[in-house]
Scaffold this active site. Structure first.
Site: not given
Length: 364
Positions: A80, A98
């Protein structure tokens, strides 16, 4: 620094639950001992972590170095998005950022990447010669999502006054393996098959969107329950039988011993604005503006649960808008839960306006 043969592995910092690693010890062993001429990797430096699923000693055993300092690394990999202070200048990074859908919460990260002249390899955007993503959500996302949904479903129905076998199911992280989680779901299924579900919540219909890995994983768990899959066009018939029994004052069965699944496709979600035309998938993907949404009319009124696993972009009609949901609720729709495994904030399901966490997986 780029291409210097030194790879760094980040200690995940996005949340306390992130225990995954971008490279396992066995991967590192192959990279380090496969010959630098073949792999291009001379050293691997691993940031220490006491929560990573693979212990630091397992990396040391295959020749990795353990250090917080990754300044010698030309390529730094993670799962992440890292903290901003972990972004070093003039390096290459690989992780799920993201950011490509302009997610507001990660724009500061993108600004940092640009300011530090970083080469970012976003897993979500890596594609092969065939144009398909090489790194994507796998079946485990669907499996975990459906297990957590079933666990939450038990609590939700209890809140509505119904005791169900789902109440005994734990969250997915509570099980030590997929086999253990499946065994728990099978146990729930056996209870449904023998003791049944309250007739007041039946027919219990799970609607699945998408046909990729995530949907396949979710359906894999669903199929451990006593079930029947029905075509989208047959959904009204399930509820017509119940309505007919009520109208004729026919004693209805007090318990139901199975659940129903329905896999919907884009043809069940939209129809051409031109009534003289038939649905064409190729045309829909090329010109979604020529289509109107119909999911809220044809499918959602019969769904107890929606398991959203489909890919969506802003150019496509939404699966369900806030206004449509409000109208469905006013009309007595049986919908009690949505598992939006895609987690597109404000995306195909408009009212999904926040992400959830493992410790707090639901909101109303």
């Amino acid at each position: 620094m780029l291409g210097n043969g030194v790879v760094g592995i980040l200690s995940e910092s996005s949340n306390m639950w992130e225990r995954r690693a971008p490279l396992t010890p066995s991967h590192c062993s192959r990279l380090l001992h496969g010959g630098r001429g073949k792999t291009g990797v001379a050293r691997i430096i691993v940031q220490p972590s006491t929560k990573r699923i693979h212990h630091d000693t397992l990396y040391e055993d295959v020749g990795c170095e353990i250090s917080d300092d990754l300044s010698e690394c030309g390529l730094i990999v993670g799962i992440k998005q890292p903290k901003l202070e972990m972004i070093l200048p003039n390096r290459a990074y690989a992780f799920f950022s993201h950011t490509h859908k302009v997610q507001k919460e990660n724009m500061s990260l993108l600004d940092k990447v640009l300011a530090e002249k970083v080469s970012l390899y976003d897993y979500e955007l890596i594609i092969g010669d065939h144009g398909k993503r090489l790194l994507a959500f796998g079946k485990f996302a669907g499996r975990a999502g459906l297990i957590d949904l079933l666990s939450g479903l038990g609590k939700r129905y209890l809140n509505l006054g119904y005791s169900t076998p789902f109440l005994s199911l734990g969250a997915s992280y509570m099980y030590s393996s997929l086999a253990a989680a499946k065994a728990a779901v099978i146990s729930v299924g056996e209870e449904i098959a023998t003791l049944g579900l309250p007739s007041g919540i039946c027919p219990l219909v799970f609607v699945f969107t998408g046909s990729g890995n995530v949907s396949q994983g979710a359906q894999e768990i669903f199929k451990l329950l006593p079930h029947t899959f029905v075509d989208a066009s047959k959904l009204p018939e399930l509820f017509a039988m119940k309505s007919r029994d009520l109208a004729q004052h026919t004693p209805a069965p007090k318990r139901a011993f199975q659940v129903y699944g329905c896999l919907v496709t884009c043809e069940d979600m939209v129809e051409p604005k031109d009534p003289t035309r038939r649905f064409d998938k190729t045309d829909y993907y090329a010109h979604p503006e020529h289509y109107n949404p119909i999911f809220h009319e044809r499918i959602a009124p019969y769904a107890s649960v929606i398991v959203n696993c489909m890919y969506w972009e802003k150019r496509f009609p939404r699966l369900l808008s806030t206004k449509q949901l409000q109208e469905l609720m006013r009309n007595g729709c049986p919908l009690v839960g949505i598992s939006d495994i895609t987690c597109d904030i404000g995306g195909s399901i408009e009212f999904v306006n926040q992400s959830t966490s493992i410790e707090s997986p639901f909101f109303r």
